[in-house]
Motif scaffolding. Structure first.
Motif, PDB file in Angstrom:
ATOM      1  N   ASN A 146      14.953  -2.171  24.534  1.00  0.00           N
ATOM      2  CA  ASN A 146      15.488  -1.387  23.577  1.00  0.00           C
ATOM      3  C   ASN A 146      16.557  -2.019  22.576  1.00  0.00           C
ATOM      4  N   VAL A 147      17.534  -2.678  23.417  1.00  0.00           N
ATOM      5  CA  VAL A 147      18.681  -3.328  22.660  1.00  0.00           C
ATOM      6  C   VAL A 147      18.257  -4.588  22.236  1.00  0.00           C
ATOM      7  N   GLU A 148      17.353  -5.298  22.643  1.00  0.00           N
ATOM      8  CA  GLU A 148      17.056  -6.734  21.923  1.00  0.00           C
ATOM      9  C   GLU A 148      16.319  -6.155  20.931  1.00  0.00           C
ATOM     10  N   ARG A 149      15.480  -5.302  20.776  1.00  0.00           N
ATOM     11  CA  ARG A 149      14.885  -4.665  19.293  1.00  0.00           C
ATOM     12  C   ARG A 149      15.729  -4.301  18.486  1.00  0.00           C
ATOM     13  N   VAL A 150      16.585  -3.282  18.682  1.00  0.00           N
ATOM     14  CA  VAL A 150      18.057  -3.123  17.979  1.00  0.00           C
ATOM     15  C   VAL A 150      18.533  -3.896  17.324  1.00  0.00           C
ATOM     16  N   MET A 151      19.045  -4.762  18.067  1.00  0.00           N
ATOM     17  CA  MET A 151      19.793  -5.814  17.465  1.00  0.00           C
ATOM     18  C   MET A 151      19.028  -6.948  16.861  1.00  0.00           C
ATOM     19  N   ALA A 152      17.836  -6.985  16.806  1.00  0.00           N
ATOM     20  CA  ALA A 152      16.991  -8.191  16.176  1.00  0.00           C
ATOM     21  C   ALA A 152      16.977  -7.506  14.807  1.00  0.00           C
ATOM     22  N   ARG A 153      16.807  -6.254  14.772  1.00  0.00           N
ATOM     23  CA  ARG A 153      16.643  -5.529  13.292  1.00  0.00           C
ATOM     24  C   ARG A 153      17.960  -5.349  12.614  1.00  0.00           C
ATOM     25  N   MET A 154      18.707  -4.928  13.311  1.00  0.00           N
ATOM     26  CA  MET A 154      20.268  -4.853  12.819  1.00  0.00           C
ATOM     27  C   MET A 154      20.533  -6.154  12.109  1.00  0.00           C
ATOM     28  N   PHE A 155      20.434  -7.290  12.795  1.00  0.00           N
ATOM     29  CA  PHE A 155      20.987  -8.569  12.236  1.00  0.00           C
ATOM     30  C   PHE A 155      20.052  -9.265  11.658  1.00  0.00           C
ATOM     31  N   ASP A 156      18.646  -8.696  11.696  1.00  0.00           N
ATOM     32  CA  ASP A 156      17.456  -9.417  11.041  1.00  0.00           C
ATOM     33  C   ASP A 156      17.114 -10.928  11.462  1.00  0.00           C
ATOM     34  N   GLU A 157      17.248 -10.791  12.975  1.00  0.00           N
ATOM     35  CA  GLU A 157      16.916 -12.032  13.591  1.00  0.00           C
ATOM     36  C   GLU A 157      15.634 -12.503  13.945  1.00  0.00           C
ATOM     37  N   HIS A 158      15.101 -13.387  13.408  1.00  0.00           N
ATOM     38  CA  HIS A 158      13.814 -14.023  13.538  1.00  0.00           C
ATOM     39  C   HIS A 158      13.316 -14.958  14.539  1.00  0.00           C
ATOM     40  N   THR A 159      14.532 -15.479  15.237  1.00  0.00           N
ATOM     41  CA  THR A 159      14.209 -16.302  16.565  1.00  0.00           C
ATOM     42  C   THR A 159      13.264 -15.512  17.438  1.00  0.00           C
ATOM     43  N   LEU A 161      11.767 -14.055  20.946  1.00  0.00           N
ATOM     44  CA  LEU A 161      12.092 -13.782  22.189  1.00  0.00           C
ATOM     45  C   LEU A 161      11.052 -14.659  23.057  1.00  0.00           C
ATOM     46  N   PRO A 162      11.555 -15.180  24.569  1.00  0.00           N
ATOM     47  CA  PRO A 162      12.736 -14.870  25.142  1.00  0.00           C
ATOM     48  C   PRO A 162      13.926 -15.893  24.580  1.00  0.00           C
ATOM     49  N   ALA A 163      13.634 -16.883  23.385  1.00  0.00           N
ATOM     50  CA  ALA A 163      14.851 -17.638  23.080  1.00  0.00           C
ATOM     51  C   ALA A 163      16.018 -17.099  22.426  1.00  0.00           C
ATOM     52  N   ALA A 164      15.527 -15.857  21.761  1.00  0.00           N
ATOM     53  CA  ALA A 164      16.647 -15.180  21.004  1.00  0.00           C
ATOM     54  C   ALA A 164      17.579 -14.320  21.934  1.00  0.00           C
ATOM     55  N   LYS A 165      17.184 -14.282  23.159  1.00  0.00           N
ATOM     56  CA  LYS A 165      17.972 -13.424  24.131  1.00  0.00           C
ATOM     57  C   LYS A 165      19.640 -13.738  24.061  1.00  0.00           C
ATOM     58  N   PRO A 166      20.167 -14.800  23.965  1.00  0.00           N
ATOM     59  CA  PRO A 166      21.625 -15.014  23.960  1.00  0.00           C
ATOM     60  C   PRO A 166      22.118 -14.566  22.537  1.00  0.00           C
ATOM     61  N   ILE A 167      21.210 -14.857  21.621  1.00  0.00           N
ATOM     62  CA  ILE A 167      22.070 -14.524  20.050  1.00  0.00           C
ATOM     63  C   ILE A 167      22.021 -12.844  20.284  1.00  0.00           C
ATOM     64  N   LEU A 168      21.007 -12.157  20.537  1.00  0.00           N
ATOM     65  CA  LEU A 168      20.892 -10.854  20.659  1.00  0.00           C
ATOM     66  C   LEU A 168      21.923 -10.352  21.544  1.00  0.00           C
ATOM     67  N   THR A 169      22.020 -10.982  22.726  1.00  0.00           N
ATOM     68  CA  THR A 169      23.261 -10.347  23.645  1.00  0.00           C
ATOM     69  C   THR A 169      24.626 -10.651  23.064  1.00  0.00           C
ATOM     70  N   ASP A 170      24.745 -11.532  22.370  1.00  0.00           N
ATOM     71  CA  ASP A 170      26.242 -11.727  21.422  1.00  0.00           C
ATOM     72  C   ASP A 170      26.322 -10.598  20.419  1.00  0.00           C
ATOM     73  N   HIS A 171      25.236 -10.244  19.524  1.00  0.00           N
ATOM     74  CA  HIS A 171      25.494  -9.220  18.937  1.00  0.00           C
ATOM     75  C   HIS A 171      25.614  -7.975  19.557  1.00  0.00           C
ATOM     76  N   ALA A 172      25.163  -7.607  20.856  1.00  0.00           N
ATOM     77  CA  ALA A 172      25.382  -6.596  21.497  1.00  0.00           C
ATOM     78  C   ALA A 172      26.448  -6.421  21.989  1.00  0.00           C
ATOM     79  N   GLU A 173      27.193  -7.527  22.514  1.00  0.00           N
ATOM     80  CA  GLU A 173      28.501  -7.758  22.962  1.00  0.00           C
ATOM     81  C   GLU A 173      29.613  -7.023  21.955  1.00  0.00           C
ATOM     82  N   ARG A 174      29.259  -7.640  20.851  1.00  0.00           N
ATOM     83  CA  ARG A 174      30.276  -7.186  19.604  1.00  0.00           C
ATOM     84  C   ARG A 174      30.259  -5.619  19.144  1.00  0.00           C
TER      85      ARG A 174
END
Length: 345
Positions: A146-159, A161-174
């Motif tokens: 869920n968090v991956e999906r929400v973050m991918a959309r919030m930040f319009d991240e097109h990389t 998954l699973p390569a996008a995981k660290p990027i999305l985790t950074d967004h979630a961290e902030r």
DNA sequence: GAATCGTGGTC
DNA sequence: TGACCAAGATT
């Protein structure tokens, strides 16, 4: 300054989904605290599994084993039987290992510490963060699907998954706040499960509709991107259902490791790729008769077609038979229960 | 990083 | 009806 998390928590205070293991925001305000054992139990069951599927299992487990000490003292076969049908059976094996470790090494109390949780069987990065934040309200970054999906959309991240995981985790961290991190974690997951859903997100009523980059770009429904999956091969095999005159069934407990590990099952052949001849492997000498029809079942990474053979045997037949009054079809994993149903219905 | 490991619901 | 999907962990 007002954070995005404040908008989400405000939404959660009103829209939090009711779940048997959850302490609502209102109840928390009145002083209620989650039971770490219940939080752990629910989080293990919820791994790759829907709330709808988990609810009845959670209630049966908690009724039968109300404390971690009760669970630690249970027989392996009881726990595996109670887990039957829920899938990913390594979770049940690790559930028992973990309960016994909590009793043996932590005085029967779940540790609050993230690092200590991570060392326990079946608890990985997500579950350790979920338990320490939800049960103990410690700030940890909870990243599930869920968090991956929400973050991918919030930040319009097109990389993808699973390569996008660290990027999305950074967004979630902030975005993770210091205040009410447990409620915040559950709020993002509720948002992903209801409004920010995989297929057709309800952006119009989302508490984060204004800051969402994908909504602005019109790309929400196509995120997150995922790398293509491999096609599933088809395999086939045979299972053998032998029943004694006294009603007992020939059953085996499967090996600890591998598919359906530790579960009750019918003896049978290996499962081989379609195209190879279907192996024949009757467990005992008996007048086997093929049952009409076949069992079809799909696992995570292959489709299976099973022939079912059946036989009645004498009470002095060799083999490990389970007495009729100790056999519950519901103790079988689904593929094995399908074979039973084919014979019995 | 890639494979393995279940099941039931959904579109 | 078949592919996709769900509060992932382990190797």
């Amino acid at each position: 300054m007002r954070d995005l998390s404040d908008d989400l928590l405000e939404w959660y205070d009103v829209h939090a989904r009711a779940m048997p293991w959850r302490v609502s925001p209102g109840a928390k305000k009145a002083g209620a605290r989650p039971d770490p054992y219940a939080v752990w139990m629910s989080e293990i069951m919820l791994q790759q599994t829907t709330v709808a599927a988990v609810t009845a299992y959670f209630q049966r487990f908690m009724a039968r084993w109300p404390t971690v000490a009760d669970l630690a003292a249970a027989e392996d076969s009881e726990v595996m039987g109670e887990w039957a049908g829920l899938g990913y059976y390594a979770r049940a094996r690790n559930l028992l290992k973990c309960a016994r470790a909590v009793v043996a090494d932590h005085g029967g109390q779940f540790p609050a510490d993230h690092a200590a949780l991570l060392k326990l069987p079946g608890i990985g990065p997500y579950t350790a963060a979920a338990i320490s934040s939800i049960a103990f309200d410690l700030r940890h970054v909870v990243v599930d699907g869920n968090v991956e999906r929400v973050m991918a959309r919030m930040f319009d991240e097109h990389t993808p998954l699973p390569a996008a995981k660290p990027i999305l985790t950074d967004h979630a961290e902030r975005l993770t706040p210091d205040q009410r991190p447990g409620d915040y974690a559950q709020a993002v997951m509720d948002l992903g499960a209801t409004i920010c859903s995989p297929k057709s997100p309800a952006c119009g009523i989302c508490p984060w509709r204004d800051p969402c980059a994908a909504r602005l770009a019109g790309t929400a429904a196509e995120l997150p991107k995922k790398t293509a999956k491999k096609p599933k091969p088809v395999r086939h095999g045979t299972v053998y259902l032998a029943q004694r005159e006294d009603g007992a069934w020939l059953l085996e407990t499967r090996a600890e490791k591998g598919l359906l590990g530790g579960m009750l099952g019918w003896p049978g052949s290996d499962w081989v790729d379609i195209g190879e001849p279907r192996p024949v492997a009757p467990p005992i000498h008996a007048p086997w008769v093929k049952v009409d029809g076949e069992v079809r079942h799909t696992f995570t990474h292959f489709h299976l077609m099973l022939d079912v053979m059946t036989a009645r045997v004498a009470n002095d037949a060799t083999g490990t038979f389970l007495p009729h009054d100790r056999f519950r079809p519901s103790d079988l994993p689904t593929v094995m229960r399908k074979a039973y149903d084919l014979v019995h219905k």
